[in-house]
Scaffold this motif. Structure first.
Motif, PDB file in Angstrom:
ATOM      1  N   ASN A  99     -10.852  47.402  43.859  1.00 62.58           N
ATOM      2  CA  ASN A  99     -12.079  47.264  43.156  1.00 62.58           C
ATOM      3  C   ASN A  99     -13.277  46.649  43.174  1.00 62.58           C
ATOM      4  O   ASN A  99     -14.063  46.155  42.429  1.00 62.58           O
ATOM      5  CB  ASN A  99     -11.498  47.013  41.430  1.00 62.58           C
ATOM      6  N   VAL A 100     -13.311  46.200  44.532  1.00 63.74           N
ATOM      7  CA  VAL A 100     -14.458  45.405  44.956  1.00 63.74           C
ATOM      8  C   VAL A 100     -15.867  46.080  44.942  1.00 63.74           C
ATOM      9  O   VAL A 100     -15.865  47.320  45.159  1.00 63.74           O
ATOM     10  CB  VAL A 100     -14.164  44.705  46.283  1.00 63.74           C
ATOM     11  N   ARG A 101     -16.846  45.300  44.974  1.00 61.15           N
ATOM     12  CA  ARG A 101     -18.093  45.875  44.922  1.00 61.15           C
ATOM     13  C   ARG A 101     -18.851  45.730  46.240  1.00 61.15           C
ATOM     14  O   ARG A 101     -19.875  46.635  46.392  1.00 61.15           O
ATOM     15  CB  ARG A 101     -19.127  45.022  43.858  1.00 61.15           C
ATOM     16  N   ASN A 102     -18.367  45.026  46.887  1.00 63.62           N
ATOM     17  CA  ASN A 102     -18.869  44.824  48.559  1.00 63.62           C
ATOM     18  C   ASN A 102     -17.880  44.283  49.471  1.00 63.62           C
ATOM     19  O   ASN A 102     -17.032  43.990  49.178  1.00 63.62           O
ATOM     20  CB  ASN A 102     -20.217  43.791  48.386  1.00 63.62           C
ATOM     21  N   ASN A 103     -18.576  44.320  50.645  1.00 71.06           N
ATOM     22  CA  ASN A 103     -17.609  43.702  51.858  1.00 71.06           C
ATOM     23  C   ASN A 103     -17.466  42.391  51.716  1.00 71.06           C
ATOM     24  O   ASN A 103     -16.189  42.128  52.266  1.00 71.06           O
ATOM     25  CB  ASN A 103     -18.433  44.356  53.139  1.00 71.06           C
ATOM     26  N   ARG A 104     -18.362  41.704  50.875  1.00 72.56           N
ATOM     27  CA  ARG A 104     -18.038  40.104  51.141  1.00 72.56           C
ATOM     28  C   ARG A 104     -16.867  39.786  50.109  1.00 72.56           C
ATOM     29  O   ARG A 104     -16.146  39.093  50.409  1.00 72.56           O
ATOM     30  CB  ARG A 104     -19.315  39.540  50.486  1.00 72.56           C
ATOM     31  N   GLU A 105     -16.739  40.406  48.974  1.00 69.44           N
ATOM     32  CA  GLU A 105     -15.701  40.310  48.076  1.00 69.44           C
ATOM     33  C   GLU A 105     -14.201  41.079  48.760  1.00 69.44           C
ATOM     34  O   GLU A 105     -13.477  40.271  48.684  1.00 69.44           O
ATOM     35  CB  GLU A 105     -15.797  41.082  46.875  1.00 69.44           C
ATOM     36  N   PHE A 106     -14.525  41.992  49.511  1.00 73.86           N
ATOM     37  CA  PHE A 106     -13.171  42.389  50.197  1.00 73.86           C
ATOM     38  C   PHE A 106     -12.742  41.444  51.359  1.00 73.86           C
ATOM     39  O   PHE A 106     -11.588  41.230  51.364  1.00 73.86           O
ATOM     40  CB  PHE A 106     -13.550  43.908  50.797  1.00 73.86           C
ATOM     41  N   ASN A 107     -13.651  40.981  52.155  1.00 79.67           N
ATOM     42  CA  ASN A 107     -13.234  40.156  53.226  1.00 79.67           C
ATOM     43  C   ASN A 107     -12.667  38.657  52.613  1.00 79.67           C
ATOM     44  O   ASN A 107     -11.849  38.384  53.172  1.00 79.67           O
ATOM     45  CB  ASN A 107     -14.578  39.811  53.965  1.00 79.67           C
ATOM     46  N   SER A 108     -13.219  38.372  51.515  1.00 75.94           N
ATOM     47  CA  SER A 108     -12.730  37.056  50.927  1.00 75.94           C
ATOM     48  C   SER A 108     -11.271  37.249  50.206  1.00 75.94           C
ATOM     49  O   SER A 108     -10.431  36.363  50.456  1.00 75.94           O
ATOM     50  CB  SER A 108     -13.516  36.821  49.379  1.00 75.94           C
ATOM     51  N   LEU A 109     -11.166  38.331  49.790  1.00 77.30           N
ATOM     52  CA  LEU A 109      -9.746  38.775  49.413  1.00 77.30           C
ATOM     53  C   LEU A 109      -8.705  38.985  50.427  1.00 77.30           C
ATOM     54  O   LEU A 109      -7.668  38.653  50.435  1.00 77.30           O
ATOM     55  CB  LEU A 109      -9.598  40.055  48.524  1.00 77.30           C
ATOM     56  N   SER A 110      -9.327  39.526  51.474  1.00 77.20           N
ATOM     57  CA  SER A 110      -8.457  39.595  52.906  1.00 77.20           C
ATOM     58  C   SER A 110      -8.056  38.337  53.555  1.00 77.20           C
ATOM     59  O   SER A 110      -6.976  38.313  54.059  1.00 77.20           O
ATOM     60  CB  SER A 110      -9.354  40.556  53.868  1.00 77.20           C
ATOM     61  N   LYS A 111      -8.920  37.521  53.241  1.00 75.57           N
ATOM     62  CA  LYS A 111      -8.646  36.044  53.516  1.00 75.57           C
ATOM     63  C   LYS A 111      -7.660  35.410  52.763  1.00 75.57           C
ATOM     64  O   LYS A 111      -6.651  34.639  53.503  1.00 75.57           O
ATOM     65  CB  LYS A 111      -9.934  35.084  53.845  1.00 75.57           C
ATOM     66  N   GLU A 112      -7.673  35.744  51.754  1.00 78.80           N
ATOM     67  CA  GLU A 112      -6.838  34.975  50.689  1.00 78.80           C
ATOM     68  C   GLU A 112      -5.287  35.682  50.977  1.00 78.80           C
ATOM     69  O   GLU A 112      -4.134  35.138  50.968  1.00 78.80           O
ATOM     70  CB  GLU A 112      -7.006  35.330  49.172  1.00 78.80           C
ATOM     71  N   ILE A 113      -5.273  36.915  51.190  1.00 83.45           N
ATOM     72  CA  ILE A 113      -4.052  37.874  51.784  1.00 83.45           C
ATOM     73  C   ILE A 113      -3.554  37.099  53.003  1.00 83.45           C
ATOM     74  O   ILE A 113      -2.228  36.949  52.995  1.00 83.45           O
ATOM     75  CB  ILE A 113      -4.251  39.457  51.755  1.00 83.45           C
TER      76      ILE A 113
END
Length: 260
Positions: free
Chosen positions: A91-105
């Motif tokens: 449900n992310v709105r942009n790549n920045r949010e996606f990458n941030s979550l990827s780092k958390e994962i």
């Protein structure tokens, strides 16, 4: 009998030699026990030490098991976060949010790897700890069995000798009371200073018993006269003639037979 301060020199020598015979008999009884009481004490200390060590090892073992439980909980928490972040990525709105979550994962995955590594290390430590505990328990069992045997051995010896030793100790005190303080102090001082506890010894083959130093004939005559208390110039022991020693030994042997 005359009072101790009025006793003749010969009487004093006889009383001193009687006391020596009694104390020597007590020494013999204690020598039978030998190092056994110390062995029992050492074994008791070792058993107590092993019990304390096993107790500490078990506490450490529980700590290691607790650490594994903590790491397993951490893994479950990390998996839950990974699941949460993966769902959020949908449900992310942009790549920045996606990458941030990827780092958390990625961080949580690293946490899982580290926790699994720690669990593996803790398990290895637990196995090693269990081996040490098993070895310590086996050693403890051996020492407890040995202690049981030594205690039994000591109790048997004490049972056989305690009554006689107590009777002889009383007899020693009784004879000490008959002898003037000056002589008793000298007797005790000599006994403490010599290895075998012999403070009063007879003449044997021209020398004091247990000594290789010959006593001059004139001194031997003086000793046999029983007119004065004479000490060996080499050892400091009080000297008595062989005849007196034999007479008192026979007399005291009758006394010893009554106290057994």
């Amino acid at each position: 009998m005359a009072k101790k301060n009025e006793a003749t020199v010969e009487q004093k020598l006889r009383e001193l030699y009687n006391l020596q015979l009694i104390d020597s008999r007590i020494d013999e009884i204690r020598n039978v026990r030998g190092e056994l009481p110390l062995e029992v004490q050492d074994l008791e200390d070792e058993v107590a030490g092993l019990n304390a060590r096993i107790g500490k090892l078990n506490v450490h073992l529980e700590e290691l098991q607790g650490n594994i439980s903590d790491r397993k909980n951490l893994i479950e928490e990390a998996k839950a976060l990974i699941s949460k972040y993966t769902e959020q990525q949908k449900n992310v709105r942009n790549n920045r949010e996606f990458n941030s979550l990827s780092k958390e994962i990625e961080f949580q995955e690293l946490e899982i790897q580290l926790a699994e590594k720690h669990i593996k290390e803790f398990k290895a430590q637990i196995e090693q700890q269990k081996q040490v505990i098993d070895q310590s328990k086996q050693k403890l069992s051996d020492r407890e069995e040995h202690l049981k045997h030594k205690k039994s051995e000591l109790e048997e010896i004490l049972k056989e000798t305690e009554k006689e030793e107590n009777a002889l100790l009383k007899l020693s005190n009784d004879y000490s009371a008959k002898i003037e303080d000056r002589l008793i102090k000298a007797y005790k001082r000599i006994r403490e200073s010599v290895r075998n506890g012999l403070a009063v010894v007879p003449i044997e083959r021209g020398a004091s018993k247990g000594s290789f130093f010959t006593i001059p004939p004139q001194v031997q005559v003086e000793i046999a006269s029983r007119k004065k208390i004479i000490t060996d110039e080499h050892s400091g022991r009080i000297l008595v003639d062989a005849a007196l020693a034999e007479e008192q030994a026979e007399e005291m042997q009758k006394t010893f037979s009554k106290v057994k």
